[in-house]
Design a protein around this motif. Sequence first.
Motif, mmCIF file in Angstrom:
data_model
loop_
_atom_site.group_PDB
_atom_site.id
_atom_site.type_symbol
_atom_site.label_atom_id
_atom_site.label_comp_id
_atom_site.label_asym_id
_atom_site.label_seq_id
_atom_site.Cartn_x
_atom_site.Cartn_y
_atom_site.Cartn_z
ATOM 1 N N ALA A 5 -6.122 -18.784 10.600
ATOM 2 C CA ALA A 5 -6.333 -20.151 10.113
ATOM 3 C C ALA A 5 -6.198 -21.159 11.246
ATOM 4 N N GLN A 6 -5.202 -20.958 12.102
ATOM 5 C CA GLN A 6 -5.000 -21.855 13.249
ATOM 6 C C GLN A 6 -6.192 -21.765 14.205
ATOM 7 N N LEU A 11 -11.203 -24.520 16.240
ATOM 8 C CA LEU A 11 -12.623 -24.481 16.579
ATOM 9 C C LEU A 11 -13.505 -25.226 15.577
ATOM 10 N N SER A 12 -12.906 -25.840 14.563
ATOM 11 C CA SER A 12 -13.697 -26.531 13.550
ATOM 12 C C SER A 12 -14.301 -27.834 14.065
ATOM 13 N N CYS A 55 -3.504 -24.231 21.062
ATOM 14 C CA CYS A 55 -3.865 -23.185 20.100
ATOM 15 C C CYS A 55 -3.929 -21.809 20.760
ATOM 16 N N GLU A 56 -3.669 -21.751 22.039
ATOM 17 C CA GLU A 56 -3.666 -20.505 22.816
ATOM 18 C C GLU A 56 -5.045 -19.858 22.900
ATOM 19 N N TYR A 77 -8.304 -9.302 19.623
ATOM 20 C CA TYR A 77 -9.663 -8.750 19.602
ATOM 21 C C TYR A 77 -10.548 -9.448 18.563
ATOM 22 N N TRP A 78 -9.999 -9.735 17.375
ATOM 23 C CA TRP A 78 -10.802 -10.321 16.298
ATOM 24 C C TRP A 78 -11.295 -11.722 16.652
ATOM 25 N N ALA A 79 -10.623 -12.380 17.571
ATOM 26 C CA ALA A 79 -11.010 -13.748 17.935
ATOM 27 C C ALA A 79 -12.203 -13.733 18.865
#
Length: 79
Positions: A5-6, A11-12, A55-56, A77-79
Motif C-alpha cells: 500500500a505504501q 507512485l500514485s 518510501c525506500e 522482487y514484487w515491486a
Amino acid sequence: MLRPAQFFKCLSDETRLAATLLIKQEGELCVCELVTALEDSQPKISRHLAQLRNCEILDDARRGQWVYYAISPALPYWA
C-alpha cells in the motif's frame, strides 16, 4: 519493510511515477536531468524525490555538487 500500500501510494502521483520510470530506464539520474526531462521546477522535483527516498523506492548518492538517484536495490522482487 516496504508495504504494498505504501509503495503504490508513493507512485500514485504522476510526477513521482514518471521520475521513477525514467530512473529505472537510465539506471541513475541527477535532479538537473529530471528537471529537464519532466519540464518542472527543481524544488518540486526535489520534493518528489525526497518522498520516493522516504518510501525506500530510491537511493541517493552525492557526487560533488550533484545528487544522483537510483532505484533502491533493497526493493522487494514484487515491486
